[in-house]
Scaffold this motif. Structure first.
Motif, PDB file in Angstrom:
ATOM      1  N   CYS A  21       0.707  -1.130   0.027  1.00  0.00           N
ATOM      2  CA  CYS A  21      -0.060   0.067  -0.102  1.00  0.00           C
ATOM      3  C   CYS A  21       0.775   1.355  -0.071  1.00  0.00           C
ATOM      4  O   CYS A  21       1.812   1.383   0.606  1.00  0.00           O
ATOM      5  CB  CYS A  21      -0.935  -0.062   1.361  1.00  0.00           C
ATOM      6  N   CYS A  24      -0.001   2.964   3.738  1.00  0.00           N
ATOM      7  CA  CYS A  24       0.477   2.102   5.023  1.00  0.00           C
ATOM      8  C   CYS A  24       1.353   1.170   5.008  1.00  0.00           C
ATOM      9  O   CYS A  24       1.516   0.463   5.910  1.00  0.00           O
ATOM     10  CB  CYS A  24      -1.025   1.887   5.783  1.00  0.00           C
ATOM     11  N   ASN A  26       0.849  -1.805   3.659  1.00  0.00           N
ATOM     12  CA  ASN A  26       0.189  -3.222   3.897  1.00  0.00           C
ATOM     13  C   ASN A  26       0.630  -3.970   2.597  1.00  0.00           C
ATOM     14  O   ASN A  26       0.314  -3.550   1.609  1.00  0.00           O
ATOM     15  CB  ASN A  26      -1.396  -2.856   4.036  1.00  0.00           C
ATOM     16  N   CYS A  64      -6.632  -1.681  -0.117  1.00  0.00           N
ATOM     17  CA  CYS A  64      -5.966  -1.901   0.954  1.00  0.00           C
ATOM     18  C   CYS A  64      -6.887  -1.886   2.167  1.00  0.00           C
ATOM     19  O   CYS A  64      -7.639  -0.896   2.439  1.00  0.00           O
ATOM     20  CB  CYS A  64      -4.892  -0.714   1.221  1.00  0.00           C
ATOM     21  N   CYS A  67      -5.912   0.625   5.679  1.00  0.00           N
ATOM     22  CA  CYS A  67      -6.169   2.127   5.632  1.00  0.00           C
ATOM     23  C   CYS A  67      -7.345   2.555   4.606  1.00  0.00           C
ATOM     24  O   CYS A  67      -7.592   3.789   4.267  1.00  0.00           O
ATOM     25  CB  CYS A  67      -4.677   2.752   5.347  1.00  0.00           C
TER      26      CYS A  67
HETATM   27 ZN   LIG Z   1      -3.020   0.982   3.129  1.00  0.00          ZN
END
Ligand SMILES: [Zn+2]
Length: 383
Positions: A21, A24, A26, A64, A67
């Motif tokens: 991401c 964030c 991820n 994602c 977030c």
């Molecule tokens: Zn994210």
């Protein structure tokens, strides 16, 4: 250096697959929709030029769950997306001119801006937004990576022609001082390293400084089936929740937000350092209406099916029209038309031409990835 040379020189190694991401980090991004491989929307070949090798890039949308950011799966080299000859000017679009005049009025009123307050616009294009502030006596500065910035300079709007980042922010702050307002309209979703950009913006902001962004709005995109606004310039598709998540990571608080009509439905978001301004009820009002968590996952799956059905419906309509030997032409060639043309597989046998208003830099070129010519709109009336 020509645009196509830039693409061939840098294309392969400088575009990056988004494997985690952008906000964030991820690593578990969920696929939402794949629109196929698309040519860069702003690389348009001259009419008559013999077709040659051309790059194309996967256009896949990812979500994602951590977030809530919806984002593209490939970040194309900005030198390809925003070449010096980038043909987009915001001054030619009436709705944008009106929106920018209104942004000036609203921000002056809400923030009590005075002439001595510096206003900086990131991605300032031809200076259309800043012209409003300049007319009212504010000190203004544009930052713009493409040659379109020269149009702003000719209008007397100071413009730094460079890609924005923390380095440019440091130089600008040293030379021009702190900004009371930094704006980024329809570009905050475009620049790859969103954390570096946000840090750069914070560096520019002085006491009680306010960052105003305008971004195409994800929820409107889903509700109005605007899948054609998905192309490589648009790396991120913000809901107010995901944008607030991002800004909070940098200590910025969203204190006002509202819907605006540009680009088929956008949000204007005011943010400042935490506690500088009272948070208005407008923020919760919008956030409350947005799907979250599993609801958003379900919403995105429904979107995917609706996009597919829309394509089949449009192709069916075109099949009927062409079976009757009727002619089809397109009106206006914004970047989003390129997504539509590519995703549907339209070509010059189906669409005779696309018209643009007089003065458009796209006239005399082919729609990206096709041999459909873009011509001046008077042609439509002659025909
Ligand atoms: Zn994210």
């Amino acid at each position: 250096m020509s645009v196509s040379t830039v693409a061939l020189d840098h294309g392969a190694e400088a575009s990056k697959v988004v494997s985690s991401c952008q906000v964030c980090a991820n690593g578990d991004l969920k696929p939402v929709l794949f629109l196929g491989y698309m040519p860069p929307v702003n690389q348009m070949r001259m009419i008559g030029q013999v077709p040659a090798e051309q790059p194309s890039y996967p256009t896949n949308l990812l979500f994602c769950e951590k977030c809530e950011l919806v984002q593209l799966g490939l970040s194309v080299d900005p030198r390809i997306l925003f070449p010096p000859g980038y043909p987009y000017t915001s001054g030619t679009t009436r709705i944008l001119r009106e929106n920018f005049a209104e942004l000036h009025r609203e921000s002056c009123e809400m923030l009590g801006l005075k002439p001595e307050h510096l206003v900086i616009d990131i991605g300032s294009n031809d200076g259309t937004l800043l012209a409003n502030f300049k007319e009212h006596g504010h000190t203004v500065l544009g930052i713009e990576p493409t040659d379109v910035g020269k149009l702003a300079q000719q209008r007397g709007i100071a413009t730094v022609i460079q890609y924005f980042g923390p380095e440019v922010a440091r130089k600008v702050r040293a030379e021009y001082g702190p900004a009371r307002v930094v704006t980024a309209t329809n570009c905050f979703a475009h620049i790859e390293d969103v954390h570096a950009i946000t840090d750069g913006i914070i560096q520019l902001l002085g006491d009680k400084g306010v960052f105003i962004s305008e971004s195409h709005y994800l929820i409107g995109l889903l509700d109005r089936l605007q899948y054609d606004t998905i192309y490589h310039e648009h790396l991120r598709y913000y809901s107010l929740r995901s944008l607030r998540n991002l800004l909070e990571r940098h200590g910025l608080e969203v204190f006002h937000a509202r819907h605006i009509p540009t680009h088929g439905g956008s949000i204007r978001v005011y943010a400042a350092r935490k506690g500088d301004y009272p948070v208005q009820t407008s923020v919760e009002q919008i956030i409350r209406t947005e799907p979250r968590g599993p609801e958003m996952v379900e919403r995105l799956q429904r979107f995917r099916r609706e996009v597919m059905l829309s394509k089949l419906h449009l192709l069916g309509m075109l099949a009927d029209i062409k079976a009757k030997n009727a002619r089809v032409c397109g009106i206006s060639a914004p970047s989003r038309a390129s997504t539509l043309v590519t995703y549907l597989g339209l070509d010059d046998a189906i669409v005779d031409y696309v018209v643009e208003i007089k003065g458009s830099l796209k006239i005399g070129k082919y729609m990206p990835g096709t041999l459909i010519p873009v011509v001046e709109e008077s042609r439509l009336f002659e025909d």
